[in-house]
Every structure is written in structure tokens, then in C-alpha cells.
Design a protein around this motif. Structure first.
Motif, short mmCIF file in Angstrom:
data_model
loop_
_atom_site.label_atom_id
_atom_site.label_comp_id
_atom_site.label_asym_id
_atom_site.label_seq_id
_atom_site.Cartn_x
_atom_site.Cartn_y
_atom_site.Cartn_z
N SER A 85 0.99 -1.17 -0.09
CA SER A 85 0.05 -0.09 0.03
C SER A 85 0.82 1.25 0.10
N PHE A 86 2.05 1.21 0.11
CA PHE A 86 2.92 2.14 0.33
C PHE A 86 3.00 3.17 -0.90
N HIS A 87 2.81 2.46 -2.06
CA HIS A 87 3.18 3.15 -3.30
C HIS A 87 2.42 4.51 -3.59
N PRO A 88 1.64 5.06 -3.09
CA PRO A 88 1.02 6.28 -3.35
C PRO A 88 1.90 7.38 -2.92
N LEU A 89 2.79 7.01 -1.85
CA LEU A 89 3.72 8.01 -1.29
C LEU A 89 4.67 8.66 -2.25
N PHE A 90 5.09 7.63 -3.43
CA PHE A 90 5.77 8.34 -4.52
C PHE A 90 5.06 8.94 -5.61
N ILE A 91 3.72 9.40 -5.47
CA ILE A 91 3.03 10.37 -6.18
C ILE A 91 2.21 11.25 -5.20
N GLY A 92 2.66 11.45 -3.83
CA GLY A 92 2.19 12.39 -2.97
C GLY A 92 0.99 12.17 -2.24
N GLY A 93 0.58 11.01 -2.29
CA GLY A 93 -0.77 10.46 -1.63
C GLY A 93 -0.49 9.80 -0.27
N ASP A 94 -1.54 9.96 0.65
CA ASP A 94 -1.78 9.24 1.78
C ASP A 94 -2.39 7.92 1.73
N PRO A 95 -1.65 6.88 1.82
CA PRO A 95 -2.16 5.36 1.49
C PRO A 95 -3.57 5.03 2.10
#
Length: 512
Positions: free
Chosen positions: A189-199
Motif C-alpha cells: 500500500s505504500f506506493h501512493p507516497l511516491f506520487i504524493g498521496g496518503d495510502p
């Protein structure tokens, strides 16, 4: 014979979105001028060099090489012949404080063995998660992401798909519905952090990243993303365009509701048929169009929007360490003691926590040109609150946070590394404001929540000014290298062919 009065396009910003837009506009026959305030092309993908260490300042990996291959092909060129792209294996390693690890690569059997090593009972759920990821990739990336979303009906047509795929659930909630082990929930679930999002709050559509990794791999451009940007500049110049660095745009000029060009900070007025802004939409609408009345993207609305988190990035080099820390590869993710609580501190409470999670990039294990012979180049990135509202005073906190990061790195991954330091440079959210004019120091523009995605995001064709178009992380389809480059693919479907092409169409086709 070249046209002496060709259709002209101005692109504001030489980030990957702006450069890819310029390439595609050049292929359409426009005489393109790209203006950027930095001294290197690439925007957030540019680099700096200190004591022989080349630091990639932003993105470090390429996950969908096909978008670049298509971009080059649209310009009649061969991407693989001009950019040296290497697969990274493993893609990355995730580490937890209890000593457990999770190594990610593209081999199905190896990945299931990794899952089983942490939690045998979660293997079936992991398989389901990957199937879910592929479905959302087909719908979200190949479908929505490569089509314009500037008309409300574009969104309405897709609503049944959003409902069917439970776009209302968060990435973390979807991962939690498939696997029980908290470490695996984080890893999926961590991947959204690489586009600026809270997972824990962005739409579960973004689990599609797991399919991108599995299907297309993780790659590194030799010479860094800077080398890719430089290759893009060469294409633009070969098309007859120009990239002007150290040129800051002060204003987008407008007459009777239509853009007429730009004025630089030095006072030079440049006219064009169209303008494409690769600046953040917040910067575009609030500053570059400050004299214009806006209907949708007003200062009030921009201020109320949810912006991505900030980034603390420590770029450092070490001398004589190439053969040390053999267990630290190209990409490592080091988890702090908390996951959900830390996310709340960053995105909701906007509090600079005492603990941290770190993404460590060590390009010198793959690319010898990143550091002097025998030395190492690193960057350590930690998500932190952006500068919206009550913010961190980074003039006061930078050294404290760096020292905390150094202790974590020393204790968990790189024992004794500070004794070998040969270069050091730090970016904070304030640096993002000063260097990139990033609203609130956000690392990735608007946060990709469901009501800030697709049609709800600033459109690729401006809602405010005729002849103005947007590309890059803040517009559709969003942040991350594949999406930023794809924004120019969407743009390509919206901008008409040049009325007076640089090279007449017949000659241009013959040349290709």
C-alpha cells in the motif's frame, strides 16, 4: 523548404511533462520554445553535482518504458538507441525495525516465496491483490490515464467502472482486505507516497502500481533521469525548437480571453499560438495568470485543496565506500516504528514526528558515473508535512531533522557512514517553494484523492484561458514519471496540428 512564419508554441517548464509536450508539439509542426528558470533541463528530474557526486534530485526509476518508447516513436525516433535503460533487480528491498525484510522483483515464484516467508496464510490474498491491481491498471492507466478528462461526460461515462472497482476504498483498506500481516499491508500500500498521496485515504485505483512493477519492471537510466531529460532536449533541438534555461516566466499574456504568449522576468515578450504550462497548476493560475479573473481555479479554491506531502531529502556522498554495506542495494525502504500513525502526522495533523521512514537511493551500485571511482552517492528521502497552514520552520529544524536521519541510517543501514562524508546537500519543503515554485512546498502537486483526480483535477486544456494547456504532475492523469509523460500524450489529442508547420506535412512525413 521550411516555413518562414511557422506556428509557434511556448512551453513553460522543462520538466519531463514539458519536454515531452515540446517533443510532441514539434512532431505536429510547431516551432517550440521551452523556458525554464533552472540551469539544467529536467525540472524535478534534474540533477546537481558536488565534489564529483551526481545527485538525481527527484525521480529515480522508470516503471513503464513503453511511454517513452511511444513518445520517441511519435517523433520518428528510437528511444532505446538514445537512452541507456537498465533493469534493476531486485526492484527494491523493504526493511522493518524487527529485522524482517521483503525483496521485490518481477519473478512470480520468488515473490510468492517472499510473501510466504512473512505470512504463509496471506499467499492466496496476495494473488487476489495482484489480479485486482491488473484490473485497475487496465481501467485506470490504459483507459482513463491516456484519454482527455476535460469534459464532465468523460467522467460520467466511467462512473460504473469506479463503482464496480470500489474506487471509494483506500489503497490501504484494499490491501488490508486481502492480506492480514501488517508488514504486507504496508508493502502493498505504500506506493501512493511516491506520487504524493496518503495510502490510507487515496483511492484504491492506485494499487495499479503493483501491476506496473510486475509487468514492466523497474528501470534506471544510466546517467540518471537527467540523462533522459538531456536526450529529450536533443530531440526538441533537432526538430528546430529551442530550450532556454535560466529564463523565468513572469506572466502568461492574454487578450480577449485567449493566450498570446508570455513575458519573462527580464521583461522579454514572446508571442505564440498556444502556451503549454508545465508549472504547477497552482503556480500557473495564481501567479502566471494573476491579472486574470478565474472561474474555477481561484486562489480560494487552490488554498482549500489538499496538497501532497512535503519532502526532506538529504543528498550525500561517501568516500571509499563502494565495497562497504554490501547488503544495501540500489533502492531500500526503511520503515519507522509506525505506519498509519506516521501517515496521520504527515497528512492530517501536519506534525513533524520524532520518528521517520526513509527511502534510500544508492545509484552508484548500478551507475559508476554517479560518484568518483570507489565512492558512493546516496539520497535519503523522508515524507514530511507540507507548508500549508501551521507549518514547520525549516530554518530552525533542518539540522535537527538531518541529525535524526543520520542516526537512523547509521543504526539501521550504514554504520559509520558519517566518517566518510564527502558531499552533502539538503532539500526541505521550503526548497521546493524556492526552486520549483511548488505551492506549499508540496512534493507532488495536488494530492491524488478521488475528488482531485481525473475530471476533478486541473484539466489539460485550461478551463480559464483559450489556447492554454497544462501538462505535468498537477494535471490529468497525475504525478509519477509514466503519468507525467502520458499527460503530453493526452495533450497531443487536444492540440490541433500546426496551421503553418515548421516543415510542411509531406516533407515531414517523408523525413520520418
Amino acid at each position: 523548404m521550411k516555413n518562414s512564419n511557422p506556428s509557434r508554441a511556448i512551453v513553460i517548464g522543462a520538466g519531463l511533462g514539458g519536454l515531452s509536450a515540446a517533443m510532441r508539439l514539434g512532431a505536429k509542426g510547431y516551432r517550440v520554445t521551452v523556458l525554464d528558470r533552472l540551469d539544467r533541463a529536467g525540472g524535478r528530474g534534474s540533477s546537481i553535482t558536488q565534489n564529483g557526486h551526481r545527485f538525481d534530485l527527484g525521480p529515480t526509476i522508470v516503471t513503464v518504458p513503453q511511454v517513452f518508447e511511444q513518445l520517441w516513436a511519435d517523433c520518428g525516433r528510437d528511444f532505446r538507441a538514445e537512452v541507456d535503460l537498465w533493469p534493476v533487480d531486485p526492484y527494491y528491498e523493504i526493511r522493518w525495525r524487527d529485522g524482517s525484510t521483503f525483496r521485490v522483483n518481477g519473478d512470480d515464484t520468488a515473490m510468492e516465496a517472499e510473501v510466504a516467508r512473512l505470512s504463509p496464510a496471506d499467499v492466496p490474498g496476495y494473488r487476489k491483490f495482484l489480479r485486482d491491481s491488473e484490473t485497475r491498471y487496465q481501467f485506470g492507466f490504459e483507459g482513463l490515464g491516456r484519454r482527455p478528462m476535460n469534459k464532465l461526460m468523460d467522467l460520467v461515462k466511467e462512473l460504473p467502472g469506479f463503482v464496480k472497482l470500489r474506487a471509494d476504498k483506500s489503497v490501504y483498506a484494499h490491501a488490508a482486505s486481502r492480506v492480514k500481516d501488517e508488514r504486507l499491508r504496508m508493502a502493498l500500500s505504500f506506493h501512493p507516497l511516491f506520487i504524493g498521496g496518503d495510502p490510507t485515504r487515496v483511492t484504491s485505483m492506485y494499487i495499479l502500481v503493483s501491476h506496473l512493477e510486475k509487468e514492466f519492471g523497474v528501470h534506471y537510466a544510466m546517467g540518471g533521469v537527467q540523462a533522459m531529460a538531456d536526450a529529450m532536449v536533443r530531440v526538441i533541438e533537432d526538430q528546430g525548437g529551442e530550450v532556454r534555461l535560466n529564463e523565468d516566466v513572469a506572466e502568461i499574456t492574454v487578450k480577449q480571453g485567449r493566450t498570446t504568449g508570455v513575458v519573462t522576468e527580464e521583461g522579454e515578450a514572446l508571442t505564440s499560438d498556444i502556451v503549454v504550462s508545465n508549472a504547477d497548476p497552482g503556480t500557473t493560475y495564481e501567479h502566471l495568470l494573476s491579472k486574470q479573473t478565474k472561474k474555477r481555479w481561484t486562489p480560494k479554491r487552490l488554498n482549500k485543496s489538499r496538497w501532497s506531502m512535503g519532502l526532506f531529502v538529504w543528498y550525500f556522498g561517501t568516500k571509499g565506500t563502494r565495497d562497504q554495506w554490501a547488503d544495501v542495494g540500489h533502492h531500500t525502504i526503511l520503515n519507522g516504528p509506525r505506519y498509519n500513525g506516521l501517515l496521520d502526522d504527515i497528512f492530517i495533523r501536519r506534525k513533524l514526528a520524532d520518528d521517520m521512514s526513509i527511502y534510500l537511493h544508492r545509484p552508484s551500485v548500478t551507475d559508476p558515473t554517479a560518484a568518483p571511482e570507489g565512492d558512493d552517492t546516496f539520497y535519503a528521502l523522508s515524507p514530511v508535512p507540507n507548508l500549508h497552514g501551521k507549518s514547520v520552520d525549516w530554518a530552525e529544524m533542518t539540522e535537527t531533522y538531518r541529525a535524526n536521519m543520520a542516526k537512523v541510517l547509521n543504526d539501521q543501514m550504514l554504520p559509520g557512514f558519517e566518517d566518510h562524508l564527502s558531499a552533502s546537500h539538503i532539500f526541505t519543503p521550503q526548497t521546493f517553494v524556492d526552486r520549483y515554485r511548488s505551492p506549499f512546498g508540496a512534493g507532488f502537486s495536488l494530492e491524488p484523492r478521488i475528488f482531485q483526480s481525473a475530471w476533478f483535477r486541473p484539466h489539460n486544456v485550461s478551463e480559464e484561458i483559450a489556447g492554454l494547456y497544462l501538462v505535468g504532475a498537477g494535471t490529468h492523469p497525475g504525478a509519477g514519471i509514466p503519468s507525467v509523460v502520458t499527460s503530453s500524450e493526452v495533450l497531443n489529442k487536444l492540440v490541433p496540428e500546426a496551421r503553418n508547420p515548421v516543415i510542411p506535412p509531406v516533407q515531414r512525413l517523408a523525413a520520418e
